[in-house]
Write an enzyme that holds these catalytic residues in place. Structure first.
Site, short mmCIF file in Angstrom:
data_model
loop_
_atom_site.label_atom_id
_atom_site.label_comp_id
_atom_site.label_asym_id
_atom_site.label_seq_id
_atom_site.Cartn_x
_atom_site.Cartn_y
_atom_site.Cartn_z
N GLU A 180 0.83 -1.21 0.00
CA GLU A 180 0.00 0.00 0.00
C GLU A 180 0.86 1.26 0.00
O GLU A 180 0.52 2.26 -0.64
CB GLU A 180 -0.94 -0.02 1.20
N GLU A 200 -4.22 -9.40 3.10
CA GLU A 200 -4.98 -9.23 4.34
C GLU A 200 -6.10 -10.26 4.52
O GLU A 200 -6.46 -10.60 5.65
CB GLU A 200 -5.57 -7.81 4.40
#
Length: 330
Positions: A180, A200
Site C-alpha cells: 500500500e 490481508e
C-alpha cells in the site's frame, strides 16, 4: 459549468502555489535546524552514495531511531531524497514508531522546495515491507487498533500527496501495508525476485490503508479483485506484466537493483523544471479522477501556473542558446 470549474481549479492551484512559496522560508529554517539532528553511524547504513557524493542522514526520534534513515543527496544528485526503512528484525513491518518517523519525514520533505524527487526503499536485504507489525498489533487493545490504522492510512495518504515525484524501489517482499505504501508512490520499480501482494484476507481483514482503492486504479478493477480476494502474491516479473510496477529489473548480488534503477530515473527527472513537474503531477492526479472536460480545465489551470515562472524563461533562453537549462524552481 466549465468556466466555474476552471475558476475553482485556478483558485485551488493558486492556493497550492502560495503554500509552496510560504514553505520556502520554513524550508530554509528546517535545513538549518536539521543540522543538529545529524548522526554518524558505523557500517553500511544506506545504499552507497553515487559518484562519491555526500548526503545528510537524519533521524526523527531518539526511540528506535534507526527504524528510518533519510538522506538528502548532494552534488549532481542534489534534490533527490532517499527514505530508507530499516527494521531488519521486524522485516520492516509498520509499527507505531515507524509511522511516527515516516510522518515527520514526509512533513519535512513536503515543506522543502529544493526536493525534486523522493525514493522510498528498504535498507534491509530481501524485504521492502512486510506490512503491519502483527506482534505489536497483538499487544494492542481492540480500541487502539482503529486509531493506529487511521494514522497509518493518513501517512500513506500524505505520501501520495507529496507534490514532487515519488519512486518506490521494491527490492524484496512488499506485502499488505508495504505494498500500500508503494501504491501511494507515483512510480514503482521492482527486482524480478521481489514479492508483492495484498494478503490481508488471510487474516480475515481487508487492506485498510488505501489498497482497495489504489490497486484497482493501477491494474484495473477485475484483476485487483482477483489478487485481493485470493490474497495472491506475484513476483516482480509478473507485477510488471500486469502493470503493478513500471519496471522489473534483474536482482544483483548486493540486492539493490531496484534502488539503482530508481536512482537512474530520479537522475532523469532532476534536470527538468521542478515547478513544471509538480504542476504536471497535480494535473494528472486531479484530472484522472474527473471527466475529460473537467480534467482539461484542470490542465489549463496548471499550465497557467508555469507561464510566469523564471524557469520557463530560462528554458526558452537555453533552447535559443543551445545550452543546458539551469532551473531553480522559481
Amino acid at each position: 459549468m466549465a468556466g466555474r470549474v476552471l475558476v475553482g481549479s485556478r483558485a485551488l492551484l493558486q492556493a497550492f502555489r502560495v503554500k509552496i512559496a510560504d514553505r520556502d522560508s520554513a524550508c530554509r529554517l528546517g535545513v538549518v535546524c536539521s543540522v543538529s539532528r545529524q548522526y554518524v553511524f558505523p557500517g553500511k547504513v544506506a545504499p552507497s552514495c553515487p559518484n562519491g557524493h555526500g548526503a545528510v542522514t537524519r533521524h526523527y526520534s531518539s526511540e528506535a531511531k534507526d527504524d528510518l534513515r533519510v538522506r538528502y543527496l548532494d552534488g549532481e544528485d542534489a534534490g533527490i531524497v532517499v527514505v530508507g526503512i530499516n527494521r531488519a528484525k521486524a522485516k520492516n513491518a509498520i509499527s507505531k514508531n515507524l509511522v511516527k518517523l515516516m510522518s515527520e519525514a514526509v512533513e519535512d520533505i513536503k515543506k522543502n522546495n529544493k526536493v525534486r524527487s523522493v525514493i522510498l526503499c528498504s535498507l534491509v536485504p530481501g524485504i521492502f515491507c512486510a506490512g503491519a507489525d502483527l506482534k505489536e498489533r497483538a499487544k494492542m487493545h481492540q480500541s487502539e487498533v482503529g486509531p493506529f490504522v487511521s494514522k497509518a492510512r493518513a501517512l500513506i495518504t500524505e505520501l501520495g500527496n507529496l507534490p514532487m515525484p515519488t519512486i518506490a524501489a521494491i527490492d524484496g517482499a512488499a506485502l499488505g501495508g508495504g505494498l500500500e505504501m508503494a501504491l501511494a508512490c507515483d512510480i514503482r520499480i521492482a527486482s524480478n525476485t521481489a514479492k508483492m501482494g495484498l494478503v490481508e484476507a488471510k487474516l480475515a481483514i481487508i487492506p485498510g490503508a488505501g489498497g482497495t482503492q489504489r490497486l484497482p486504479r493501477v491494474i484495473g478493477v477485475s484483476l485487483a479483485k482477483e489478487l485481493i480476494f485470493a490474497a495472491r502474491v506475484v513476483d516482480g516479473t509478473e507485477a510488471c506484466r500486469v502493470g503493478l510496477v513500471s519496471h522489473s529489473v534483474e536482482q544483483n548480488k548486493s540486492g539493490d537493483a531496484a534502488y539503482l534503477r530508481a536512482l537512474e530515473l530520479a537522475r532523469e527527472i532532476n534536470p527538468q523544471g521542478p515547478i513544471a513537474i509538480r504542476m504536471a503531477k497535480l494535473a494528472i492526479n486531479q484530472g484522472i479522477e474527473v471527466d475529460l472536460s473537467t480534467g482539461l480545465a484542470i490542465e489549463e489551470a496548471c499550465y497557467a501556473q508555469v507561464i510566469p515562472t523564471k524557469d520557463r524563461l530560462e528554458g526558452l533562453a537555453a533552447f535559443k542558446e543551445k545550452r543546458r537549462p539551469l532551473f531553480k524552481g522559481e
